[in-house]
Design an enzyme around this catalytic site. Structure first.
Site, PDB file in Angstrom:
ATOM      1  N   GLU A 289       0.163  -1.165   5.602  1.00  0.00           N
ATOM      2  CA  GLU A 289       1.270  -0.736   6.464  1.00  0.00           C
ATOM      3  C   GLU A 289       1.114   0.721   6.849  1.00  0.00           C
ATOM      4  O   GLU A 289       1.346   1.115   7.987  1.00  0.00           O
ATOM      5  CB  GLU A 289       2.614  -0.932   5.733  1.00  0.00           C
ATOM      6  CG  GLU A 289       3.844  -0.709   6.601  1.00  0.00           C
ATOM      7  CD  GLU A 289       4.372   0.718   6.630  1.00  0.00           C
ATOM      8  OE1 GLU A 289       5.257   1.011   7.434  1.00  0.00           O
ATOM      9  OE2 GLU A 289       3.889   1.578   5.849  1.00  0.00           O
TER      10      GLU A 289
ATOM     11  N   ASP B 219       0.829  -1.214   0.000  1.00  0.00           N
ATOM     12  CA  ASP B 219       0.000   0.000   0.000  1.00  0.00           C
ATOM     13  C   ASP B 219       0.859   1.258   0.000  1.00  0.00           C
ATOM     14  O   ASP B 219       2.038   1.227   0.341  1.00  0.00           O
ATOM     15  CB  ASP B 219      -0.957   0.006   1.200  1.00  0.00           C
ATOM     16  CG  ASP B 219      -0.228   0.024   2.542  1.00  0.00           C
ATOM     17  OD1 ASP B 219       0.781  -0.699   2.683  1.00  0.00           O
ATOM     18  OD2 ASP B 219      -0.653   0.766   3.447  1.00  0.00           O
TER      19      ASP B 219
HETATM   20 ZN   LIG Z   1       6.724   2.375   3.857  1.00  0.00          ZN
END
Ligand SMILES: [Zn+2]
Length: 369
Positions: free
Chosen positions: A130, A73
């Site tokens: 993340e 992401d």
């Molecule tokens: Zn990163």
């Protein structure tokens, strides 16, 4: 070659708010083509959107020698930034959202693992979410799909090996008062005054935390911040409620609960002075830090391969979750963290190519012995 892979990755919009199914599909087909065994670990996020962690193994085994970990992401981008999903090379730099954080590292991973047949098994781990709190990595750490001896976690560090990171903790503190007309303060109790007293104590706690030092970090102690505060309803009303966010970044040698305990002790002191004092604490995040010994073979190897001395960072990474899978972990990647998360994000071409060589050497050294 590596640039083409990065261009493919950047073309797929994988902002954390969207499903990462498309980018995972791309990574899966590349891993399949390399003969790796791929496994999906899907989950539904808080907004009902499907997210997938992908694990690709060089052999069907429960434990691998080395895992290369990258998050799929990215943070959002300005829709006016035309290069965001259209990788553009200019002056030795590749521009695009995620070029630096962390699609550059993923492109290096895919390049490094092409046509290699090491003796010991390795894994590629591609995580979701993340950027919104290490959510995918935490899920994976809970599911424990494999055990790992050494992990290399991708984040832009300008190819400096990072062997330790501070944790990240967050709590919302809600101080209660009793509303009353401000002309008659004795009829109520101001939540803002109460919160101010508690915040004073927290400032003293921040000073006290400087005593517990970990020399590898800058600054070498747990830091604490109150970034947001909101209280009251009108200028002439005693505030009925005042809430603030308390954020702290614990050194890895200090449990995250330590600051929570100090906060609770401070609240207890306030209650002693004002039996009517009421306050709730909603501790929403307790991300632990991580530390791998400077003598770890992984640290030594990465120092040798990059020519850069290992360091530490004060922000959270997925290394802590990889530690939960039993591994020693180091964070490294091409690009500068200061260039990430902004319009005009880029990765230098030479660092990108160098990263693939470094990873290839790590696989050769760690997985061929
Ligand atoms: Zn990163």
């Amino acid at each position: 070659m590596i640039k083409e892979i990065l261009a493919d990755l950047v073309r797929i919009d994988s902002v954390s708010s969207r499903s990462n199914a498309e980018i995972v599909g791309y990574l899966e087909s590349r891993c399949d083509a390399m003969g790796l065994i791929t496994r999906r670990f899907p989950y539904v996020d808080d907004h009902g959107i499907e997210k997938i962690n992908l694990v690709a193994l060089s052999a069907d085994v429960p434990e691998v020698e080395l895992a290369l970990v990258g998050h799929t992401d990215t943070v959002p981008y300005d829709p006016n930034w035309s290069e965001a999903t259209n990788l553009t090379e200019r002056g030795g730099k590749l521009y695009g959202r995620g070029a630096c954080d962390t699609k550059g590292f993923i492109a290096a991973v895919l390049t490094a693992t092409e046509n290699i047949k090491p003796n010991k098994p390795f894994a590629l781990v591609f995580t979701a979410d993340e950027e919104i709190g290490l959510v995918g990595a935490k899920r994976l750490a809970q599911a424990r799909p494999l055990r790992v001896r050494y992990s290399i976690v991708g984040e832009p560090t300008s190819l400096r090996p990072i062997r330790a990171g501070k944790g990240y903790s967050l709590a919302e503190v809600i101080v209660k008062g009793r509303e009353a007309h401000s002309a008659y303060p004795a009829l109520g109790a101001s939540a803002v005054f109460r919160a101010a007293r508690l915040i004073n104590r927290l400032e003293s706690i921040a000073t006290q935390l400087k005593q517990d030092q970990h020399a590898a970090f800058d600054p070498p102690f747990t830091t604490l911040n109150i970034g947001l505060i909101h209280g009251g309803s009108a200028k002439n009303v005693l505030a009925g409620e005042c809430r603030f966010t308390l954020e702290w970044r614990p050194i890895p040698t200090q449990p995250s609960e330590h600051v929570l305990e100090l906060l609770n002790a401070a609240i207890a002191e306030e209650v002693k002075a004002d039996p009517d004092f009421r306050c709730e604490v909603d501790a929403s995040r307790q991300d632990t830090g991580f530390e791998t010994s400077p003598d770890s073979p992984l640290v030594r190897l990465l120092e040798q391969a990059t020519g850069n001395e290992a360091g530490t960072v004060a922000f959270g990474t997925e290394a802590a979750q990889m530690m939960k899978l039993g591994s020693e972990a180091v964070v490294i990647g091409p690009g500068d963290i200061r260039e990430a998360h902004r319009t005009g994000e880029f990765v230098p071409v030479d660092e990108l190519e160098r990263c693939a060589e470094v990873l290839r050497e790590c696989i050769a050294q760690l997985c061929s012995r």
